[in-house]
Scaffold this motif. Structure first.
Motif: not given
Lengths: 554, 419
Positions: A170-171, A372-373, A376-378, B77, B79
């Motif tokens: 999911y980038n 997250t998606k 690019g982290a959480a 992350g 991802c």
């Protein structure tokens, strides 16, 4: 099954329904397997939608459904056969077993529960949980993994498969990168703050980084205030119970994510499900709820909350936000929008479905999303009016009992958001959003032209490609890996049993060459595996397409 | 027509009830900079007695450099969830290392400490199963039990006689309906060191009960991992019990390992099931690799310096002794527990007033340079609400002078506020 009858419609009245099929929804309803034919949505409410809303949910020809069931039946028969042979010692048992001392305890797993896992999933399980050893950007490196005993155990050969094109992570905006300049601030903050927080938000865990991040999120979304949490899944499962309780009604979409379902169940409220993206079903439920009240006592409901997602990750469909908002205003319900996949991915400047439909963030009561998606982290956030966020600061389960977000991760989100908003001085943010839009449209158009069945909205970067038959799931994934492309395939139970699919996630970091490589590979593989089921391959004459849409107003 | 009227008339409650402006949680402490040994709270520098940084690894240079290296290689992350290209080699390495450290067959990592136990329990215990759980179990366990929809039977805190009584009752029930009993699974859920009371659970007696009544044990070791035992392996090492006797051990990495996330370890037979049915594992993104690398480095440090556990325990004993005899406050917790509670000896009548009084004690200490906090609970949601208390956390980095200073300051504060 009612499946064949609906597909029959497509066969007999081929021409008349040809245009309708393309443009209106004809989804296979998971609940009762009956397709209610075509619902005319989106056309009569043309004034609410500022741009054309085109979604596709084409059905495959009947022979496909038949073969799918046959495939599963064969798998099941062999499963019973192997179980029988294992029980009688004719075949070796490869799975872990219970301890000798505990053999007379009540068995931990029922044999039947694991039947599917043991016999069907196990055969093809090398297509999931593939470990990678590089950043999950547009290309990554996979660790080579082989099995000597038909997927019971795996062994790493130590080699890596380099530069596999990544169509699974999911980038969306390409923020999963290791460029030193991009990560400069993150590196500094990691040096300063370390990696842990060791306390909850209400005790000693609120750092100045969290305050900065929350202000930035509120500014980005255009709302009064926001609160961030350490995990996206937990954001839903811990805050929905704080907002609704017993005596409230939750109307949740059929295909909502597990975290929303878990949060709704933990809250203790009554849950009613409406058909996926179907406004008539939602309206009926709303009217019945208000008119008849609670089930046995007929007292009025305390409040009604509608739970929807921005983009549904398995279908690629976008929520019909303008209609939902008008319904919500008419019936005085509250709207909880989960933008896990849509924040950053849709909208002219990446602000999610609210911007995509040209609406104001005040229309939605609770805006929720994850980092997250697209970032690019959480982690996750909830944003909205100040009194909502204040309430969550005091009553959310996460604020009191769960550790707060790691400050380094917070910095990554801050820098990604600043980039998106243009606050770092470059136009890179907008560029990424535009690139994603271009890539999405190109990819989807090409797949339609080739003749695959694709679900979902034309603007959603999540592209599910239908495979249907269980044997093809494994073949597809394995052969794509041989061509150095990593894809994600999903089957039952995440999707209905007859609709296994491969799901592509288009990213802004994908270049045109990468997409072309993937498309060529798909073309070849589609012919080889006979995956091009679509009977209505979109021609390269879009004008005709637009015209036929207007003809439908009967 | 009538329906239209009804629809017009109906007025829902407001989405959220209004929160009073002076609610204590709205005026939270803001920490500037890292929450390490010396912490800057609301602009004032204090010695940190409030973060669960037991082994002082939050500020460790080796841990930070391991995280930096991982940041350069993997970005921030992941991802994706574990099933869809979210499994990194660092995750696999961390799972192996944890399994080796705890001497079990396998371990599984979650990306959030709260979600670990809250997803592990519903993966095994379903509707119709029976779970015996201690009254003082933490909130995450309660949420896990609620999500599992099983029958919950609470037994009094650390009271093995009460537990045995419940087990006997269950046995008589079983004899009435043997067919159902053969498929009802039974579990006991306990914590190693309880977060709410600082007590230790009597594990050897529990093992005896386990084999006598055929119940499985789930042990939650968030506070005892990295604290108890000669090498920090937790309560099983402390009591010298064979680790295979415990069916599942969960812990979160947010206390001793100074990272984020949690893990479960046990035999492969049990852990492997969670890879497909643990909700927080399958449907959520995996742990960011820099946090996993930090945890691996922290484990290295733990293995290389086994004497820090002894040092930590000695400090706990010291302050436990020093805090005895404060007028008005009593110490709740074992002498070797690094997270103690200080409760009021006599309550002033209402919980609100108790909380206000304790807040004044905490403020007095904060103004003089010791950072403390009150233990926060969600009053309406807890099953058995513990009384209001001040939380005192001991870390390996605190020197003896600082411990003595904290003790004397608390004595002063209690004197001035409570008398």
């Amino acid at each position: 099954m009612a499946n064949p009858s609906a597909v029959c419609n497509g066969h007999l009245h081929h021409h008349h329904h040809q245009k309708q099929n393309n443009l209106l929804k004809s989804g296979i309803s998971k609940k009762n397997g009956i397709t209610k034919g075509m619902t005319k949505n989106g056309v009569s409410n043309g004034t609410l939608y500022k741009k054309t809303f085109i979604e596709h949910f084409e059905q495959a020809p009947m022979y496909v459904a038949v073969f799918t069931f046959v495939g599963f039946a064969v798998g099941t028969i062999f499963g019973y056969l192997r179980d029988f042979m294992r029980a009688w010692g004719l075949e070796k048992r490869n799975i872990a077993a219970e301890r000798e001392q505990q053999k007379d305890f009540v068995p931990l797993y029922q044999d039947f529960e694991n039947f599917y896992t043991r016999n069907l999933y196990l055969r093809i399980r090398d297509n999931w949980n593939r470990p990678i050893c590089s950043v999950p950007g547009p290309q990554f490196d996979l660790m080579e993994r082989v099995t000597d005993d038909y997927n019971w155990t795996f062994r790493f050969t130590g080699r890596t498969i380099k530069n596999v094109i990544n169509m699974g992570s999911y980038n969306y905006l390409g923020f999963a990168e290791t460029d030193v300049n991009a990560l400069k601030t993150v590196t500094i903050e990691l040096e300063k703050y370390g990696t842990g927080v060791c306390s909850t938000r209400q005790e000693m865990g609120t750092l100045d980084k969290h305050v900065e991040l929350e202000k930035l999120v509120a500014k980005f979304l255009g709302v009064e205030d926001a609160m961030v949490f350490g995990m996206g899944f937990a954001t839903n499962s811990m805050n929905i119970p704080a907002l609704v309780g017993k005596g409230c009604l939750i109307l949740s979409d059929e295909l909502n994510h597990t975290s929303l379902v878990l949060g709704a169940r933990l809250s203790g409220a009554t849950i009613r499900i409406f058909k996926h993206n179907n406004m008539q079903s939602l309206e009926t439920l709303l009217r019945d709820a208000i008119v008849y009240g609670q089930p046995r006592t007929h007292r009025a409901w305390r409040k009604i909350v509608i739970l929807v997602e921005g983009i549904y990750s398995m279908e690629g469909s976008i929520v019909r936000l303008p209609e939902i908002v008008s319904l919500k205003n008419k019936y005085k319900a509250y709207l909880y929008l989960d933008e896990a996949h849509s924040i950053g991915a849709v909208g002219a400047t990446g602000r999610g479905v609210v911007e995509y439909f040209g609406m104001s963030p005040d229309d939605v009561d609770v805006l929720m999303g994850t980092f997250t998606k697209s970032f690019g982290a959480a982690g996750g956030y909830i944003a909205g009016r100040k009194d909502l966020v204040d309430f969550l600061r005091t009553h959310s389960h996460s604020a009191v009992y769960a550790t707060s977000m790691c400050p380094t991760i917070a910095e990554q989100i801050i820098r990604a958001m600043k980039c998106l908003m243009g606050l770092d001085g470059t136009a890179q943010g907008l560029q990424r959003v535009r690139q994603l839009e271009k890539n999405t449209r190109y990819f989807r158009r090409k797949l339609h032209e080739m003749g695959f069945i694709i679900y979902g909205n034309d603007d959603s970067p999540v592209v599910p490609l239908l495979l249907y038959m269980p044997g093809k799931i494994a073949a597809f994934a394995r052969r794509m890996l041989e061509k150095n492309i990593g894809v994600v395939v999903v089957g039952f139970p995440a999707t209905p049993i007859t609709e296994s699919r491969a799901r592509f996630c288009v990213s802004a970091a994908h270049t045109r060459e990468m997409l072309d490589t993937v498309l060529n590979a798909l073309d070849e593989l589609g012919d080889f595996l006979h995956l091009k089921y679509s009977r209505y391959s979109k021609s390269s004459h879009p004008e005709l397409y637009e015209e036929s849409r207007l003809e439908l107003e009967d | 027509q009538e329906k239209e009227e009804l629809i017009e008339e109906w007025q829902p409650e407001p989405l959220v009830p209004p929160v009073p402006k002076d609610h204590p949680a709205l005026n939270y402490n803001i920490v500037s900079g890292p929450p390490t040994h010396i912490i800057t709270v609301n602009g004032k520098e204090c010695i940190n007695f409030a973060s669960f940084n037991f082994l002082g690894l939050l500020n460790n240079e080796k841990v930070k450099s391991a995280a930096q290296a991982s940041l350069k290689k993997y970005g921030v992350g992941t991802c994706g969830p574990r099933g869809f290209y979210g499994t990194f080699d660092v995750h696999l390495e961390l799972e192996e290392r944890l399994a080796k450290f705890m001497r079990t067959e396998e371990a599984i990592i979650y990306s959030y400490g709260f979600a670990t136990i809250a997803s592990a329990i519903p993966a095994y215990s379903k509707r119709g199963d029976i779970v015996f759980v201690d009254e003082a179990a933490c909130f995450a366990i309660q949420k896990g039990l609620q999500a599992s929809r099983s029958n919950i039977k609470l037994f009094k805190h650390n009271d093995m006689a009460d537990l045995e009584r419940l087990l006997k009752e269950q046995e008589t029930e079983d004899q009435k309906n043997p067919r159902k009993a053969r498929v009802t699974r039974r579990f006991i859920v306990v914590e190693g060191l309880y977060m709410n009371t600082g007590d230790i659970c009597p594990l050897p007696e529990l093992i005896k009960l386990k084999y006598k009544y055929k119940v499985r044990i789930f042990l939650e070791e968030s506070l005892s991992f990295g604290v108890l035992g000669e090498h920090g392996r937790g309560i099983t090492e402390h009591f010298g019990i064979n680790i295979d006797d415990i069916d599942l051990i969960t812990a979160n990495m947010e206390n001793s390992l100074a990272s984020i996330g949690g893990f479960c370890c046990g035999r492969s037979f049990i852990i492997d099931h969670q890879r497909l049915s643990g909700q927080g594992y399958c449907f959520s993104a995996s742990l960011p690799p820099l946090l996993a690398a930090a945890a691996i480095e922290a484990l290295n440090i733990m293995e290389d310096n086994p004497d820090i556990f002894q040092t930590l325990r000695a400090k706990c004993e010291r302050i436990h002794k020093a805090l005895q005899g404060i007028s008005g406050l009593k110490v709740v917790g074992e002498s070797f527990s690094p997270a103690l509670h200080l409760q009021l000896e006599e309550s002033c009548g209402s919980r609100e007033n108790d909380v206000k009084l304790l807040k004044r004690v905490v403020d007095y200490c904060m103004n003089s340079g010791i950072a403390l906090t009150q233990a926060c609970y969600l009053e309406k949601e807890e099953k058995c609400l513990p009384p209001p208390s001040i939380r005192v956390v001991i870390t390996v980095e605190q020197t003896e002078q600082e411990l003595d200073k904290a003790a004397s300051l608390l004595k002063e504060a209690a004197q001035s506020v409570l008398n």
